[in-house]
Enzyme design. Structure first.
Site, PDB file in Angstrom:
ATOM      1  N   SER A   1       0.847  -1.185   0.000  1.00 42.13           N
ATOM      2  CA  SER A   1       0.000   0.000   0.000  1.00 42.13           C
ATOM      3  C   SER A   1       0.892   1.248   0.000  1.00 42.13           C
ATOM      4  CB  SER A   1      -0.963  -0.037   1.187  1.00 42.13           C
ATOM      5  OG  SER A   1      -2.001   0.890   1.026  1.00 42.13           O
TER       6      SER A   1
ATOM      7  N   ASP B   1      -9.717  -3.541  -5.679  1.00 40.41           N
ATOM      8  CA  ASP B   1      -9.172  -2.647  -4.649  1.00 40.41           C
ATOM      9  C   ASP B   1      -9.707  -1.237  -4.878  1.00 40.41           C
ATOM     10  OD1 ASP B   1      -7.657  -1.235  -2.812  1.00 40.41           O
ATOM     11  OD2 ASP B   1      -5.801  -2.277  -3.282  1.00 40.41           O
TER      12      ASP B   1
ATOM     13  N   HIS C   1      -8.554  -4.559  -1.403  1.00 43.52           N
ATOM     14  CA  HIS C   1      -7.289  -4.054  -0.869  1.00 43.52           C
ATOM     15  C   HIS C   1      -6.607  -5.074   0.038  1.00 43.52           C
ATOM     16  CE1 HIS C   1      -4.498  -0.780  -0.148  1.00 43.52           C
ATOM     17  NE2 HIS C   1      -4.592  -0.966   1.150  1.00 43.52           N
TER      18      HIS C   1
END
Length: 705
Positions: free
Chosen positions: A558, A644, A679
């Site tokens: 991320s 995501d 995600h």
């Protein structure tokens, strides 16, 4: 059998110009953003096929690692029960099942505070299944449980599920006395749900088109959704909205917060249709949280804030208390300290619990309440050099015990109950690690690197005793949002350590390990400190003989994936490989587009490149995608998910395409896209274990372990 894919996919170029502040950037791969385009799906599938072909030789190693994780995990297990009202609540896991099962059983008596010792082999008297994730997940490729909230009287359950991975949930209800589903159903919600004390009204959140929770709704059980009342809406796109209640359950709270500013509103839970009152009107740059305590028989708010006190900003936060009737009448309880970051305060009928950080470690303290006010603060002490500690599940306001969790890199997770009156620490459970695990076979240490500006950067290191240096090493980093990477045990990580690999964490600026200053000096126009700190840590590990560049792999996900992309450009020669999970590698494109999920609220983290030329140029200078060069990059494995909503799959897809077109050398560049996840990646514990095994096999191979 399909033939092996030997040639890397080559993405076509469709030049698109983007001009801001007089600077024009030509983006050849922006066309990959449109996942409704069959060419995009075909390209992602071609990348998956290439990755599968290039890693096929690792199949036996993947299976070995998966088997090790499985063999070390007690698959059929129970959590330590937590008391709420007349019930003990706990979760179960079963061998062969992907998801947890949430249950409860009755307490024996009103003064029963010792959790029952439950066994998977013995029937539990009065056990009631609340939620079986395996049943709810049936027929779906993805499943996530959002809300799971029981009314105070224990008769009703609100829960929500996501079966797409897009973090939009469907809220449902269940009568726990009859076991029957209630007809009410609310789609498109954020994950949480909060009951009022009347056990009839439930509050929930919805999100806007950018996936920002922005609206609070009140639903009365048994009524149609069309009758739901909008309680609060936040129009400012910089602010997220949250909803909950104080630990006492006396007050409902609406939390409104940007990255740097917050506001809280409260309402007595017994009056759910009433109007909420602002505790402290939002003041730019002031963050605060509240808790309700009863001190000397008086209702008071405890406010943890970073506002100005005596002309000085309390950047590491200070704790004050106020009368509920007048939150502006503030009395300081704990003053600001430069070396201690106050993070949390929880209130109970007879004591407070403080969570804070000092010397890059979490701390926990109990503060008894007396008839006249506050007693003597007691910090809990532990004997490991590195550890993490924090309050656990403590739903009961009147509890004489504090449930807490403890772990380290070498100590499996432990659940304790701390006896407030005596100070005794009662071990309720330690995470079982099968196969004869002995923490004495491993060691953990704290080391320090020195950054170019002289700042000392902490590094956490764990390895098997007797590991020969220089050793293969996996260096993990994050460094954003004031998130701290605290010591924690991992069953899966043993598969690396037992093969002679060292695991290290670079606690770089932008995280929160060393206080708010650590965060502030790794964001906005100081963001590059995050990247250079990581490189300094890598060089320190090489210079001290722990590893070599040919045996070191960098890892981050991320915003930590942004770190990976930046480091790949800054110091490609320092690493044999880079593992980037859902990496934020095209930040400037995303932060320039306010229509994308989360962009506007992110301006307080990165700056606003639309409005500020200096921010634009600074981000342009470090954006991994825009700074790909003719370097001999290390091997790279990028992993993403097509659904995501936080870091869109297009970022790593574009990044890998541009790297292939620009780099020198022949190190493999791999992209793996989960075609039905969000995600957090795949769902289900076995699928997650297989994903970890895939990553670790690649890491071990790349590092030559």
């Amino acid at each position: 059998m399909s033939s092996p894919v030997t040639a890397a996919p080559v993405a076509k170029k469709v030049p698109q110009e983007r001009t801001h502040h007089g600077d024009t950037f030509v983006d050849d791969y922006e066309w990959l953003r449109d996942k409704s385009n069959p060419d995009v799906i075909a390209h992602l599938e071609a990348e998956n096929a290439y990755t599968a072909s290039r890693t096929e030789h690792l199949g036996p190693l993947r299976e070995a690692i998966f088997g090790e994780i499985k063999s070390r995990t007690q698959e059929t297990d129970l959590s330590v029960p937590s008391r709420m009202g007349r019930w003990w609540y706990y979760s179960r896991s079963f061998e062969g099942k992907q998801y947890g099962v949430h249950c409860r059983c009755p307490i024996d008596a009103p003064d029963d505070w010792t959790p029952p010792v439950l066994s998977a082999e013995v029937d539990i008297p009065g056990e009631q299944v609340l939620i079986d994730g395996n049943e709810l997940a049936e027929g779906h490729d993805f499943f996530a449980l959002g809300a799971m909230s029981v009314t105070l009287d224990g008769t009703l359950l609100a829960y929500s599920v996501d079966t797409e991975g897009d973090e939009r949930y469907t809220l449902r209800f269940k009568n726990l006395e009859t076991g029957e589903a209630i007809a009410d159903e609310i789609t498109g919600t954020a994950p949480g749900a909060t009951w009022s004390v009347d056990n009839r009204h439930v509050f929930y959140l919805t999100v806007d088109e950018s996936w920002r929770p922005d609206t609070v709704w009140r639903h009365e059980l048994g009524t149609d959704r069309s009758a739901d009342v909008q309680v609060f809406h936040e129009p400012d796109e910089r602010f997220w909205v949250g909803f909950g209640s104080t630990r006492s359950e006396k007050y409902l709270t609406i939390w409104i917060g940007s990255k740097i500013t917050s506001e809280i509103r409260y309402l007595e839970s017994s009056d759910p249709e009433g109007e909420f009152t602002v505790v402290w009107p939002r003041e730019e740059g002031v963050e605060y949280g509240i808790e309700h305590a009863v001190v000397g028989g008086e209702d008071r708010f405890l406010i943890l804030h970073n506002g100005v006190v005596d002309g000085v900003k309390a950047e590491n936060f200070t704790l004050v208390d106020t009368p509920v009737e007048d939150p502006s009448d503030r009395r300081t309880l704990i003053p600001h300290r430069a070396d201690v970051r106050l993070e949390e305060v929880d209130a109970y009928a007879g004591h407070l619990v403080l969570g804070y950080r000092r010397d890059a470690l979490t701390r926990l303290a109990v503060w008894p309440l007396t008839e006249s006010g506050y007693g003597e603060l007691r910090e809990l002490e532990f004997d490991e050099e590195l550890y993490s500690v924090g309050a656990g599940s403590n739903p009961e306001w009147e509890s004489p015990l504090l449930r807490m969790g403890y772990t380290s890199f070498i100590t499996p997770s432990r659940i304790y109950d701390y006896e407030i009156a005596s100070g005794a620490l009662l071990l309720r459970k330690e995470q079982p690690v099968l196969g004869g695990y002995d923490p004495a076979d491993y060691e953990q240490h704290r080391d320090w690197a020195v950054a170019a500006d002289g700042t000392r950067i902490p590094i956490s290191i764990v390895q098997r005793r007797g590991t020969t240096a220089p050793a293969p090493l996996l260096l993990y980093g994050y460094g954003s949002y004031e998130s701290s990477i605290d010591p924690g045990f991992s069953v899966a990580r043993l598969s690396l350590l037992d093969r002679g690999m060292v695991f290290a964490v670079a606690h770089v600026r932008g995280g929160g390990e060393m206080g708010r200053h650590w965060y502030d000096t790794g964001k906005m126009l100081s963001k590059k400190n995050t990247f250079t700190d990581f490189v300094s840590c890598a060089r320190h590990l090489v210079d001290t003989g722990r590893t070599t560049p040919q045996r070191m792999v960098a890892d981050g996900g991320s915003a930590g994936g942004l770190l990976m992309g930046a480091v790949a450009n800054l110091a490609p020669e320092m690493f044999a490989g880079i593992l980037a999970n859902v990496p934020f590698v095209d930040p400037l494109t995303s932060i320039l587009d306010p229509s994308l999920p989360l962009t506007v609220i992110e301006w307080d983290e990165w700056g606003n490149p639309l409005a500020d030329k200096d921010v634009y140029e600074y981000m342009r200078s470090y954006s991994p995608y825009e700074n790909v060069g003719a370097h001999d990059y290390p091997a790279i494995l990028a992993i993403t998910s097509i659904n995501d909503t936080r870091v869109l799959y297009v970022e790593p897809a574009k990044w890998v395409a541009k790297l292939r077109d620009t780099k020198t050398g022949d190190s493999p560049l791999l992209l793996k896209t989960e075609m039905s996840a969000g995600h957090g990646g795949v769902s289900g514990r076995y699928e997650k274990w297989r994903e970890v095994a895939f990553e670790y096999a690649w890491v071990l191979d790349t590092a030559g372990a």
